[in-house]
Design an enzyme around this catalytic site. Structure first.
Site, PDB file in Angstrom:
ATOM      1  N   HIS A  65       0.812  -1.215   0.000  1.00 42.81           N
ATOM      2  CA  HIS A  65       0.000   0.000   0.000  1.00 42.81           C
ATOM      3  C   HIS A  65       0.850   1.272   0.000  1.00 42.81           C
ATOM      4  O   HIS A  65       0.314   2.379  -0.069  1.00 42.81           O
ATOM      5  CB  HIS A  65      -0.999  -0.004   1.173  1.00 42.81           C
ATOM      6  CG  HIS A  65      -0.416   0.266   2.513  1.00 42.81           C
ATOM      7  ND1 HIS A  65      -0.045  -0.725   3.394  1.00 42.81           N
ATOM      8  CD2 HIS A  65      -0.149   1.428   3.150  1.00 42.81           C
ATOM      9  CE1 HIS A  65       0.407  -0.185   4.507  1.00 42.81           C
ATOM     10  NE2 HIS A  65       0.361   1.121   4.385  1.00 42.81           N
ATOM     11  N   ASP A 120       0.132  -7.763   1.728  1.00 42.98           N
ATOM     12  CA  ASP A 120       0.529  -6.347   1.668  1.00 42.98           C
ATOM     13  C   ASP A 120       2.054  -6.261   1.626  1.00 42.98           C
ATOM     14  O   ASP A 120       2.712  -5.956   2.619  1.00 42.98           O
ATOM     15  CB  ASP A 120      -0.040  -5.610   2.884  1.00 42.98           C
ATOM     16  CG  ASP A 120       0.165  -4.107   2.816  1.00 42.98           C
ATOM     17  OD1 ASP A 120       0.549  -3.609   1.740  1.00 42.98           O
ATOM     18  OD2 ASP A 120      -0.057  -3.434   3.842  1.00 42.98           O
ATOM     19  N   SER A 213       4.389   2.284   8.117  1.00 45.19           N
ATOM     20  CA  SER A 213       4.133   1.211   7.153  1.00 45.19           C
ATOM     21  C   SER A 213       5.399   0.794   6.429  1.00 45.19           C
ATOM     22  O   SER A 213       6.244   1.624   6.090  1.00 45.19           O
ATOM     23  CB  SER A 213       3.130   1.678   6.099  1.00 45.19           C
ATOM     24  OG  SER A 213       1.837   1.668   6.583  1.00 45.19           O
TER      25      SER A 213
END
EC number: 3.4.21.35
Length: 261
Positions: A65, A120, A213
């Site tokens: 992402h 992810d 992230s």
């Protein structure tokens, strides 16, 4: 940014506005300088967006992402905002998102029981190899399953203020406990699958968050996860974070790297 799943309160059958995002590495501390030499800063143009992990001189692993066509990276950094003599900067020649990642949910910050953020994961091929030095070093992929109850270290430059989303100046670290996936399954309405890891503190107070992230989750000294998604406000009791479980993806990672030398 860690993929924050915004809590949407249900009221009279409708959906209210999401509460303020509490965005930072919660309960963490300033990492010892150069103690995380594999930690990479991932940018879109000149805007910091995510962390990453150096796997070898040519490859960085991060979260899917975090993808932008304009990604580039910096290595050997401790301070996000200052140009350091140790820093190296590289363009990304090609990005490889895991084929199982559902891009239709890309940057979708709402909660839904059918949403599945599995896979992810993204590999970034650098346009020029990194110079391996004392402060820029790769980290190996895991060869065994992580053990529940392990102490894990996450790191990142995630936001340090709850409303302005201002990233940390210095790289932050936080110690988290590896928890059963069932704990995350109970904590979040989104799907928690066997390609994910659950880490945090039952009592809250320690967590990764927006800006973290793609960064590493290192358990008992071994890279085991990549920061993926979680609840906001971060660090809430019984709301541990969710990480991509790397032992499930070592074949894909190695095959992708080998086929794209």
């Amino acid at each position: 940014m860690r993929f924050l799943i915004l809590f949407l309160a249900l009221s009279l059958g409708g959906i209210d506005a999401a509460p303020p995002v509490h965005s930072r590495i919660v309960g963490g501390f300033k990492c010892e300088k150069n103690s995380q030499p594999w930690h990479v800063a991932v940018y879109r143009y000149n805007e910091y967006i995510c962390g990453g992990v150096l796997l070898d001189a040519n490859w960085v692993l991060t979260a899917a992402h975090c993808y932008y066509e304009e990604n580039k990276v910096s290595l050997g950094k401790n301070n996000l905002y200052e140009e350091e003599p140790s820093a190296q900067h590289r363009l990304v020649s090609k990005s490889f998102l895991h084929p199982g990642y559902n891009r239709s949910l890309h940057r979708n910050h709402i909660r839904h029981p059918e949403y599945d953020y599995s896979n992810d994961l993204m590999l970034l091929r650098l346009s020029k190899p990194a110079d391996i030095t004392d402060v820029v070093k790769p980290i190996a992929l895991p060869t065994e399953e992580p053990k529940l109850g392990s102490t894990c270290l996450a790191s990142g430059w995630g936001s340090t203020t709850p409303f302005k989303f201002q990233n940390a100046k210095d790289l932050q670290c936080v110690n988290l406990k590896l928890l059963p996936n069932e704990d995350c399954g109970k904590a979040h309405i989104e799907k928690v699958t066997d390609v994910m890891l659950c880490a945090g503190e039952t009592d809250g107070g320690k967590d990764t968050c927006k800006g973290d992230s793609g960064g590493p989750l290192i358990c008992d000294g071994v890279l085991q996860g990549i920061t993926s998604w979680g609840f906001t406000p971060c660090g809430e009791p019984k709301k541990p974070g969710v990480y991509t479980k790397l032992i499930k993806f070592t074949s894909w990672i190695k095959d992708t790297m080998a086929k794209n030398l």
